[in-house]
Design a protein around this motif. Structure first.
Motif, PDB file in Angstrom:
ATOM      1  N   VAL A 112       0.813  -1.215   0.000  1.00  0.00           N
ATOM      2  CA  VAL A 112       0.000   0.000   0.000  1.00  0.00           C
ATOM      3  C   VAL A 112       0.848   1.266   0.000  1.00  0.00           C
ATOM      4  CG1 VAL A 112      -0.297   0.093   2.501  1.00  0.00           C
ATOM      5  CG2 VAL A 112      -2.063   1.031   1.030  1.00  0.00           C
ATOM      6  N   HIS A 113       2.021   1.239   0.595  1.00  0.00           N
ATOM      7  CA  HIS A 113       2.830   2.462   0.650  1.00  0.00           C
ATOM      8  C   HIS A 113       3.396   2.859  -0.721  1.00  0.00           C
ATOM      9  CE1 HIS A 113       6.036  -0.565   1.115  1.00  0.00           C
ATOM     10  NE2 HIS A 113       6.832   0.352   0.622  1.00  0.00           N
ATOM     11  N   LEU A 114       3.286   1.999  -1.724  1.00  0.00           N
ATOM     12  CA  LEU A 114       3.746   2.325  -3.077  1.00  0.00           C
ATOM     13  C   LEU A 114       2.629   2.851  -3.978  1.00  0.00           C
ATOM     14  CD1 LEU A 114       6.163  -0.666  -3.713  1.00  0.00           C
ATOM     15  CD2 LEU A 114       6.719   1.657  -2.959  1.00  0.00           C
ATOM     16  N   ASN A 115       1.384   2.829  -3.501  1.00  0.00           N
ATOM     17  CA  ASN A 115       0.266   3.291  -4.332  1.00  0.00           C
ATOM     18  C   ASN A 115       0.448   4.729  -4.802  1.00  0.00           C
ATOM     19  OD1 ASN A 115      -1.105   0.887  -4.224  1.00  0.00           O
ATOM     20  ND2 ASN A 115      -2.581   1.546  -2.689  1.00  0.00           N
ATOM     21  N   ARG A 116       0.869   5.618  -3.911  1.00  0.00           N
ATOM     22  CA  ARG A 116       1.016   7.032  -4.268  1.00  0.00           C
ATOM     23  C   ARG A 116       1.986   7.203  -5.442  1.00  0.00           C
ATOM     24  NH1 ARG A 116       0.013  11.912  -2.152  1.00  0.00           N
ATOM     25  NH2 ARG A 116       1.449  13.595  -2.616  1.00  0.00           N
ATOM     26  N   GLY A 170      -5.474   1.576   2.940  1.00  0.00           N
ATOM     27  CA  GLY A 170      -4.805   2.869   2.960  1.00  0.00           C
ATOM     28  C   GLY A 170      -5.635   4.009   2.416  1.00  0.00           C
ATOM     29  N   SER A 193       0.445  -4.327   4.611  1.00  0.00           N
ATOM     30  CA  SER A 193       1.793  -4.439   4.062  1.00  0.00           C
ATOM     31  C   SER A 193       2.141  -5.861   3.671  1.00  0.00           C
ATOM     32  CB  SER A 193       2.815  -3.942   5.083  1.00  0.00           C
ATOM     33  OG  SER A 193       2.598  -2.588   5.348  1.00  0.00           O
TER      34      SER A 193
END
Length: 178
Positions: A55-59, A85, A172
């Motif tokens: 999820v932290h790579l979606n942006r 997220g 994650s």
């Protein structure tokens, strides 16, 4: 679209190792395009689906693809396999002027998989028999389930983004299981 297009074979295979999932033991497909260039993959798309990333790579991925959405107001469905997220808010906050995108996502992963040969062959170890699809208001106004049903080959139900955003799952860990 992939970060490693050279690693992909022209024909891709998917083994079904889940005896209870009503899918042939081997599926094959030939993509019309395998690229890392969003300017080639995104224009003209009716649906964009982010899959298999934490999820932290979606942006970062959304920032690379959203400038290539049509600026004429044509609707594009933009979703995520595991829409943790607060995916819908992230998408809305990043949309460029003139772009029209409706968010969607799966509340969980559809399959547990392995990769016997990256870019060539995948294996489904276990498929979900029910999958919830998050859409604005949980009502699927643009027919996402009708599009995803034949692809995911499982029963799909509506859910709101709020349910997925507040789901106490490990956002994650689960996407890499894809």
């Amino acid at each position: 679209m992939t970060r490693s297009p050279a690693a992909f074979a022209p024909t891709l295979q998917l083994e079904n190792a889940d005896a209870g999932w009503d899918v042939p033991e081997l599926l094959e497909g030939t993509p019309s395009l395998i690229t890392s260039d969003p300017s080639l993959a995104i224009p003209g798309a009716d649906m964009v689906l982010l899959a298999g990333l934490p999820v932290h790579l979606n942006r970062a991925l959304l920032l690379s693809i959203l400038p290539h959405l049509p600026a004429d107001g044509r609707l594009v469905l933009v979703g995520s396999v595991c829409c943790y997220g607060h995916f819908s808010a992230l998408l809305s906050s990043l949309l460029p002027p003139g772009a029209n995108a409706s968010p969607f996502g799966t509340a969980l992963i559809p399959f547990c998989c392995s990769t016997p040969a990256y870019g060539r062959r995948g294996r489904v170890i276990g498929a979900k028999r029910l999958l919830r699809v998050a859409t604005p208001g949980g009502r699927d106004p643009h027919g996402v389930k009708k599009i995803l049903g034949p692809v995911l080959r499982t029963r799909l139900e509506d859910v709101s983004f709020l349910a997925s955003t507040l789901w106490p799952n490990n956002a994650s860990l689960h996407p890499p299981i894809l």
